[in-house]
Design a protein around this motif. Structure first.
Motif, PDB file in Angstrom:
ATOM      1  N   ALA A  12     -20.227 -26.719  -0.735  1.00 46.72           N
ATOM      2  CA  ALA A  12     -19.382 -27.909  -0.877  1.00 46.72           C
ATOM      3  C   ALA A  12     -18.449 -27.813  -2.078  1.00 46.72           C
ATOM      4  O   ALA A  12     -17.339 -28.350  -2.059  1.00 46.72           O
ATOM      5  CB  ALA A  12     -20.262 -29.148  -0.994  1.00 46.72           C
ATOM      6  N   SER A  13     -18.878 -27.114  -3.130  1.00 53.14           N
ATOM      7  CA  SER A  13     -18.068 -27.016  -4.348  1.00 53.14           C
ATOM      8  C   SER A  13     -16.776 -26.238  -4.131  1.00 53.14           C
ATOM      9  O   SER A  13     -15.834 -26.353  -4.912  1.00 53.14           O
ATOM     10  CB  SER A  13     -18.875 -26.349  -5.468  1.00 53.14           C
ATOM     11  N   ARG A  14     -16.717 -25.440  -3.078  1.00 57.39           N
ATOM     12  CA  ARG A  14     -15.516 -24.637  -2.818  1.00 57.39           C
ATOM     13  C   ARG A  14     -14.556 -25.322  -1.843  1.00 57.39           C
ATOM     14  O   ARG A  14     -13.520 -24.764  -1.501  1.00 57.39           O
ATOM     15  CB  ARG A  14     -15.904 -23.265  -2.262  1.00 57.39           C
ATOM     16  N   PHE A  15     -14.913 -26.493  -1.408  1.00 59.07           N
ATOM     17  CA  PHE A  15     -14.089 -27.233  -0.444  1.00 59.07           C
ATOM     18  C   PHE A  15     -13.515 -28.478  -1.105  1.00 59.07           C
ATOM     19  O   PHE A  15     -14.195 -29.170  -1.854  1.00 59.07           O
ATOM     20  CB  PHE A  15     -14.936 -27.643   0.762  1.00 59.07           C
ATOM     21  N   LYS A  16     -12.256 -28.759  -0.814  1.00 59.13           N
ATOM     22  CA  LYS A  16     -11.634 -29.976  -1.337  1.00 59.13           C
ATOM     23  C   LYS A  16     -10.770 -30.605  -0.257  1.00 59.13           C
ATOM     24  O   LYS A  16      -9.880 -29.961   0.299  1.00 59.13           O
ATOM     25  CB  LYS A  16     -10.773 -29.662  -2.563  1.00 59.13           C
TER      26      LYS A  16
END
Length: 218
Positions: free
Chosen positions: A132-136
Motif C-alpha cells: 500500500a505504501s507504494r500506491f497513491k
C-alpha cells in the motif's frame, strides 16, 4: 516602544512640536510593525532561505524543479521516492473516463497474476501486487465504488462513471493493491510475465503458492 530621540528622522522631519513628536512616534511604531513579517511573508522568506541553503546545488535544484514542473515539496518527494524505491519505476494510470488517476512504484518488469476465480474470470482481472505504501490515489476518491462478496475480504473498486477497475485490494493481500497493467499509461513497462493462479480452488492455491501472500509486504 523605545522613546523617540532627537536624532530620529521622523522627529527632524516633523519639527519639535507635540504634533511632531506624535508623528515621529507613529512612524517609529509603523517601522517596528513592518519589520514583523506577516505569515505569508515568513513563508516566502523561508522558501528563499531553503534555496540559499542549497549552496552550489541551488541552480541544479531550480532547473530540476522547472523541468519536472514541481513545487519545492513535490520535487523533494520525487527524489526521496526515487532513492527509497531504487530499482523501481513510477507508473501512472487510471480508468477510462479519467475520473480516477493513480501512481504506483513497481518494477518495470511486471509479474502478472491471471486468476480464474468466479469474479476474476468474468472481469478478466489480471493484476500485479504492490504494498500500500507504494500506491497513491491522485484523484477520484469520490468517483470510486466498491463491490464485495463471499468473505468480503477482497475490495473490488471501480469507477462509478465508466465502470473500469484499474486497481483493487485483493483477498490474497488485503494490505496491498492489485494493479491492472492494462490501465497503466504507456512508456514505463519493459516486460510482462503472466502466471496463472487457480483462484477457483483459492484455499489450496494460496497454501501451495510460495510468494503471493507476501507481495504486499515491504
Amino acid at each position: 516602544m523605545a522613546p523617540a530621540r532627537q536624532g530620529d528622522p521622523g522627529l527632524r522631519k516633523a519639527g519639535g512640536s507635540t504634533q511632531g513628536f506624535q508623528e515621529a512616534s507613529r512612524q517609529v511604531q509603523t517601522g517596528l510593525e513592518c519589520r514583523e513579517p506577516r505569515p505569508e511573508a515568513r513563508s516566502r522568506r523561508a522558501c528563499r532561505l531553503e534555496r540559499r541553503s542549497l549552496g552550489e546545488q541551488r541552480e541544479r535544484w531550480e532547473t530540476f524543479q522547472k523541468r519536472q514542473r514541481l513545487s519545492f515539496e513535490g520535487a523533494a518527494k520525487l527524489l526521496l521516492d526515487t532513492y527509497e524505491y531504487q530499482g523501481l519505476v513510477k507508473h501512472t494510470g487510471g480508468c477510462h473516463c479519467g475520473a480516477v488517476r493513480f501512481e504506483v512504484w513497481a518494477s518495470a518488469d511486471l509479474h502478472i497474476f491471471d486468476c480464474n476465480c468466479s469474479i476474476c474470470k468474468k472481469k478478466q482481472n489480471k493484476h500485479f501486487i504492490v504494498p500500500a505504501s507504494r500506491f497513491k490515489l491522485l484523484k477520484g476518491a469520490d468517483s470510486i465504488t466498491t463491490y464485495t462478496f463471499n468473505t468480503h475480504k477482497a475490495q473490488h473498486t471501480f469507477c462509478k462513471r465508466c465502470g473500469v477497475q484499474s486497481f483493487y485490494s485483493p483477498r490474497s493481500n488485503p494490505g496491498g493493491f492489485g494493479i491492472a497493467p492494462h490501465c497503466l499509461d504507456e512508456g514505463t513497462v519493459r516486460s510482462v510475465v503472466v502466471e496463472e493462479f487457480n483462484g477457483s480452488d483459492w484455499e489450496k492455491a494460496m497454501k501451495e503458492h510460495k510468494t503471493i501472500k507476501n507481495m504486499s509486504k515491504e
